[in-house]
Design an enzyme around this catalytic site. Structure first.
Site, PDB file in Angstrom:
ATOM      1  N   GLU A  32       0.890  -1.166   0.000  1.00 30.16           N
ATOM      2  CA  GLU A  32       0.000   0.000   0.000  1.00 30.16           C
ATOM      3  C   GLU A  32       0.921   1.206   0.000  1.00 30.16           C
ATOM      4  OE1 GLU A  32      -1.735   2.932   0.818  1.00 30.16           O
ATOM      5  OE2 GLU A  32      -2.379   2.210   2.799  1.00 30.16           O
ATOM      6  N   CYS A  92      -2.003   8.748   2.951  1.00 28.17           N
ATOM      7  CA  CYS A  92      -1.763   8.452   1.531  1.00 28.17           C
ATOM      8  C   CYS A  92      -3.013   8.661   0.708  1.00 28.17           C
ATOM      9  CB  CYS A  92      -1.206   7.045   1.374  1.00 28.17           C
ATOM     10  SG  CYS A  92      -2.214   5.845   2.174  1.00 28.17           S
TER      11      CYS A  92
END
Ligand code: SIN
Length: 485
Positions: A258, A292
């Site tokens: 990720e 993010c």
């Protein structure tokens, strides 16, 4: 002694290997800082490569027994861990504020989010569903089952020190894997607290080993070179992700990555501007922009750009900034001095290219690592700031004229994690959502994180999905059994 004092006081024996708290083999420690003051709050043991291999030994010793545990046993441990986290949510949240800085209400929200991964995977643990079906020729049956992938290395970031750990631990436990958790060196305390929660929840020794270390590349490299490790689950930057993928290639380790994002936030001319501003505040300011999935580029139709910018700047200017435990604070400090400096540099980069600062723009002159909400106008579609993952409370605004142009600006990045769009036209919203090169799209929503949903990116934002049933499959191998009977 309360949980916080206890975790801080025992930090020097903060490696948890085979259930035993212990110091690093060479006595090294990490200084954990309070980002709201810059002062040291704890010394936590910093694992060496030797410790890392001992942690893998412990995970290996526990692997067979844990893989043989029943789904119900695994589900019960996770359910109990969920309950303990909720019972202790204020203490666990305060620990996050101490080492990471976010505002207390957000930290409480993170604990609820973190705990929810345990509750979700408690449900998933008992749904390890395989398949039995006819081969096309009709002469045999195909059986597919899911088995634990094996010893898993979980490498987690500092921005959500609890939730990113539980997002990996939950499915790994549900799948029957043993693991080594290597938390970010800025935030080891929350990981140690989660280690305690799991112990109290009845997780057998050695299933979860916790290895704080400031020698991240060495210890992670040593574990990836160990053929017993079969899984890497990493959350962090694309830059580091690339290095780990290369290292994982040597042992052909199964990877879930990720990685970074560069999320566009599109506002069409038919959007409700008030709603769009509310969504923009969440998408930009959740966790102080240190996420993010944070909105990184505001791409606004020219016809409403002034109205949106004025309302958004007013909302940003109203954000109460200060130490995370102070009542009313909405934006805490950035994680460290480097992060504060990087943000300042990005503002310079934008203004050098011709952008103007609507509000904010420079670090706050006070102890700690504070950076104020900042809005930049007049940013050109190819300005260099747009290539960077900002990871802070800076919002550049770009304008567009047509739907095609908006999509093209939004997709003009190597990243593809999250995207947001606001429009009053559902058909257009779904058309654009499909055209966006992104693993996740929020339509008229500024947040979409949910343990029950598949979270992950396309392009250089990552591989695999966390959350949902998909997250458990990431910790399993599919075995095909061809049987005649
Ligand atoms: C992240 O920023 O890495 C994760 C954010 C989330 O789960 O919402």
């Amino acid at each position: 002694m309360g949980l916080i004092q206890d975790v801080i006081a025992t930090g020097a024996t903060g490696l948890v290997i085979g259930g035993e708290p212990q110091p690093a083999s060479d006595g090294a420690t990490i200084d954990v800082l309070d980002p709201s003051t810059g002062s040291t709050i704890a010394g936590v043991s910093s694992g060496s490569t030797e410790d890392a291999i001992r942690a893998v030994d412990a995970a290996a010793a526990a692997a067979e027994g844990w893989a043989a545990s029943t789904p119900r046993q695994r589900a019960d441990v996770l359910q109990r861990a969920f309950e303990i986290m909720i019972e202790r949510k204020d203490e666990l949240a305060e620990l996050i504020v101490l080492e990471m800085g976010k505002a207390f209400p957000e930290a409480v929200g993170e604990i609820a989010y973190a705990a929810e991964f345990f509750r979700w995977y408690s449900g998933e643990a008992v749904r390890n569903i395989g398949r039995l079906y006819d081969a096309p020729a009709g002469d045999k049956r195909i059986i597919a089952i899911h088995q634990p992938v094996g010893i898993s290395l979980l490498v987690t970031p500092w921005n959500f020190p609890s939730a990113m750990a539980t997002r990996k631990i939950g499915p790994a436990i549900a799948a029957g894997c043993t693991m080594v958790l290597k938390p970010a060196s800025d935030t080891p305390l929350s990981a140690l607290a989660i280690g305690r929660v799991m112990e109290e929840a009845g997780l057998p020794r050695g299933v979860l080993n916790v290895l704080p270390s400031r020698r991240s590349s060495e210890v992670v490299g040593a574990m990836l070179a160990d053929p017993r490790v079969r899984k890497l689950s990493f959350t962090g930057s694309t830059e580091v992700g690339r290095i780990l993928l290369r290292q994982a290639a040597d042992q052909v380790i199964n990877c879930s990555m990720e990685l970074g994002g560069n999320s566009p936030f599109l506002v069409f001319e038919d959007a409700d501007v008030d709603d769009a501003v509310t969504g923009a505040m969440i998408a930009k300011m959740r966790n102080g922009g240190q996420s993010c999935v944070a909105a990184n580029r505001f791409i606004v139709h020219a016809a409403i750009a002034d109205e949106f910018s004025a309302a958004f700047s007013a909302a940003m200017a109203g954000v109460h900034t200060g130490p995370g435990m102070e009542p009313g604070v909405e934006l805490g400090p950035m994680i460290n001095r480097q992060a504060q400096d990087d943000l300042h540099h990005l503002v310079d980069l934008a203004t050098d290219a011709g952008a103007t600062i609507e509000i904010g723009g420079a670090p706050l002159p006070r102890p700690g690592f504070f950076f104020p909400p900042t809005v930049l106008k007049g940013v050109g579609a190819s300005d260099p700031i747009l290539e960077h993952e900002i990871f802070g409370p800076i919002a550049p605004i770009i304008t567009f004229e047509t739907e095609e142009e908006a999509i093209s600006i939004a997709n003009d990045t190597h990243h593809g994690l999250a995207a947001y769009l606001y429009s009053g036209d559902l058909a257009k919203s779904l058309r654009v959502a499909e055209a966006l090169e992104s693993g996740m799209v929020g339509v008229n929503r500024g947040i979409m994180s949910d343990p029950a949903a598949p979270f992950g990116g396309v392009k250089q934002s990552g591989l695999g999905r966390e959350g949902a049933h998909d997250g458990m499959l990431e910790f399993q191998e599919t075995k095909y059994i061809a049987a005649d009977w």
